[in-house]
Write a protein that holds these residues in place. Structure first.
Motif, PDB file in Angstrom:
ATOM      1  N   THR A   1       0.829  11.056  22.059  1.00 50.03           N
ATOM      2  CA  THR A   1       2.529  10.917  21.939  1.00 50.03           C
ATOM      3  C   THR A   1       2.569  12.181  21.549  1.00 50.03           C
ATOM      4  N   SER A   2       4.012  11.987  21.182  1.00 46.10           N
ATOM      5  CA  SER A   2       4.667  13.576  21.084  1.00 46.10           C
ATOM      6  C   SER A   2       4.450  12.855  19.702  1.00 46.10           C
ATOM      7  N   LEU A   3       4.690  12.373  18.865  1.00 50.35           N
ATOM      8  CA  LEU A   3       4.818  12.463  17.351  1.00 50.35           C
ATOM      9  C   LEU A   3       3.597  12.696  17.051  1.00 50.35           C
ATOM     10  N   SER A   4       1.984  12.621  17.485  1.00 55.90           N
ATOM     11  CA  SER A   4       0.813  12.921  17.515  1.00 55.90           C
ATOM     12  C   SER A   4       0.547  14.477  17.378  1.00 55.90           C
ATOM     13  N   ASP A   5       1.846  15.280  17.521  1.00 60.05           N
ATOM     14  CA  ASP A   5       1.471  16.857  17.485  1.00 60.05           C
ATOM     15  C   ASP A   5       2.682  16.545  15.690  1.00 60.05           C
ATOM     16  N   GLN A   6       3.488  16.415  15.558  1.00 59.82           N
ATOM     17  CA  GLN A   6       4.930  16.218  14.448  1.00 59.82           C
ATOM     18  C   GLN A   6       3.727  16.223  13.223  1.00 59.82           C
ATOM     19  N   LYS A   7       3.107  17.270  12.383  1.00 54.77           N
ATOM     20  CA  LYS A   7       2.349  17.271  11.597  1.00 54.77           C
ATOM     21  C   LYS A   7       2.351  17.403  10.052  1.00 54.77           C
ATOM     22  N   LYS A   8       3.829  18.481  10.045  1.00 54.38           N
ATOM     23  CA  LYS A   8       4.215  19.455   9.312  1.00 54.38           C
ATOM     24  C   LYS A   8       5.013  18.455   8.299  1.00 54.38           C
ATOM     25  N   GLY A   9       5.624  18.501   6.888  1.00 55.21           N
ATOM     26  CA  GLY A   9       6.274  17.448   6.728  1.00 55.21           C
ATOM     27  C   GLY A   9       5.891  17.409   5.857  1.00 55.21           C
ATOM     28  N   ILE A  10       6.585  15.774   5.190  1.00 52.25           N
ATOM     29  CA  ILE A  10       5.929  14.803   4.203  1.00 52.25           C
ATOM     30  C   ILE A  10       5.985  13.507   5.190  1.00 52.25           C
ATOM     31  N   LEU A  11       5.340  12.955   6.048  1.00 51.72           N
ATOM     32  CA  LEU A  11       4.911  11.335   6.561  1.00 51.72           C
ATOM     33  C   LEU A  11       4.793  10.415   4.736  1.00 51.72           C
ATOM     34  N   THR A  12       5.809   9.345   5.160  1.00 56.70           N
ATOM     35  CA  THR A  12       5.644   8.078   4.682  1.00 56.70           C
ATOM     36  C   THR A  12       4.585   6.795   5.488  1.00 56.70           C
ATOM     37  N   ILE A  13       3.776   6.478   5.250  1.00 60.52           N
ATOM     38  CA  ILE A  13       3.322   5.380   5.653  1.00 60.52           C
ATOM     39  C   ILE A  13       3.460   4.243   5.695  1.00 60.52           C
ATOM     40  N   PHE A  14       4.155   3.140   5.863  1.00 52.44           N
ATOM     41  CA  PHE A  14       4.602   2.035   5.471  1.00 52.44           C
ATOM     42  C   PHE A  14       4.632   1.099   6.962  1.00 52.44           C
ATOM     43  N   ILE A  15       3.023   0.515   6.436  1.00 54.11           N
ATOM     44  CA  ILE A  15       2.475  -0.502   7.776  1.00 54.11           C
ATOM     45  C   ILE A  15       1.741  -1.786   7.129  1.00 54.11           C
ATOM     46  N   GLY A  16       1.267  -2.380   7.684  1.00 54.25           N
ATOM     47  CA  GLY A  16       0.677  -3.915   7.732  1.00 54.25           C
ATOM     48  C   GLY A  16       1.291  -4.797   7.687  1.00 54.25           C
ATOM     49  N   GLN A  17       2.835  -5.244   7.776  1.00 54.96           N
ATOM     50  CA  GLN A  17       3.393  -6.260   7.548  1.00 54.96           C
ATOM     51  C   GLN A  17       2.941  -7.628   9.319  1.00 54.96           C
TER      52      GLN A  17
END
Length: 313
Positions: free
Chosen positions: A172-188
């Motif tokens: 995906t295009s998102l898979s190449d976006q690694k710069k900056g800060i990532l918030t991971i909010f998963i599991g619901q």
């Protein structure tokens, strides 16, 4: 002073000045480029029920124009589908397919599968955040969904068809976006069979990110004591236990911040009953799980506070 020597000094000065300006511009560009915040998750990240408010929108307001905030939340997705969009848990096409040279769509016969456990993933149910343009090998494509079937087409027509191998990864295009800060909010919405498996999947998101510029949030809806224990032990100060916050401090913060009137009406009797049973107060909810605008404002503020503590902004 010798005229020739003077000319040499002037040239050296101009070259030095140009190099200095160029270096400064590069540093400014780098700094601007890295001021990116990506929020990945499901409908709680997207802001469902918030009447336009979301964790990401609050961040945009608090961080200002220097930051680029990307809301990559899509409702209804479990951890594996979110991982497929993010790239930490890639998806793949099981069979070999022929991508037509003219850009016309071709069906992906059996759908898309997770590299984690080879079960089906279901992107594009409620949104496409970060999927397109996607790639199969070096071919830039667009993934679409229609009547529960998935299709892919080449974006730029070519002189010949392209045949993929079996089990080819869809990037995906998102898979190449690694710069900056990532918030991971998963599991619901599930996608894991145990707390340790959820932690393992979070680890894959972080590994794909490539650095530790992250914030991890677990849901207020189905987070368990064991999930909290495992994630907190692993990620320590980078972790937000949303259930703990929403069932203890949140409604009092809402009053303090002026989001609710300080007239004795809040928390309501029902709110207190829910707090006593470790549930989010109704005053902060749109429905059983999604926040209203006030709830998302509080979520956004505690995430902002966490980023401040970590020195991200």
């Amino acid at each position: 002073m010798n005229l020739k020597f003077l000319r040499v000094l002037i040239v050296i000065f101009l070259l030095t000045l140009n190099f200095s300006c160029s270096s400064q511009e590069n540093e400014e560009t780098k700094e601007t480029f890295e001021k990116v915040l990506i929020d990945i998750g499901d409908s709680l990240t997207a802001g469902a029920g918030g009447d336009g408010n979301s964790m990401s929108k609050v961040a945009s307001k608090l961080l200002g124009k220097e930051w680029i905030v990307k809301n990559m939340g899509v409702g209804g997705e479990n951890t594996l589908t979110i991982g497929a969009r993010h790239g930490g848990i890639p998806m793949y096409v099981k069979e070999s397919i022929i991508i037509p040279k003219d850009g016309s769509k071709v069906e992906i016969p059996s759908g898309l599968y997770s590299s984690y456990n080879h079960k089906k993933v279901l992107p594009l149910l409620q949104g496409s955040a970060g999927i397109n343009p996607c790639k199969i090998d070096t071919i830039q494509c667009k993934l679409t969904r229609n009547q529960n079937k998935y299709y892919i087409n080449r974006i730029t027509p070519f002189s010949s068809d392209y045949k993929t191998k079996e089990n080819t990864t869809l990037h995906t295009s998102l898979s190449d976006q690694k710069k900056g800060i990532l918030t991971i909010f998963i599991g619901q919405n599930g996608g894991y069979s145990s707390p340790s498996e959820l932690l393992n999947q979070i680890d894959l998101f972080v590994q794909h990110k490539g650095d530790d510029n992250i914030i991890i949030i677990t849901s207020h809806g189905n987070s368990t004591t064991e999930i909290v224990k495992l994630v907190r032990e692993k990620y320590k100060s980078k972790y937000i236990d949303l259930k703990e916050y929403m069932t203890t401090k949140a409604i009092y913060d809402a009053i303090e911040f002026g989001l609710l009137p300080n007239n004795g009406d809040y928390p309501t009797v029902k709110d207190l009953e829910r707090i006593n049973t470790n549930q989010t107060p109704k005053t902060l909810l749109k429905d059983g799980i999604h926040f209203n605008s006030i709830g998302y404002e509080l979520l956004g503020r505690i995430r902002y506070k966490k980023g401040k503590e970590l020195g991200y902004w």
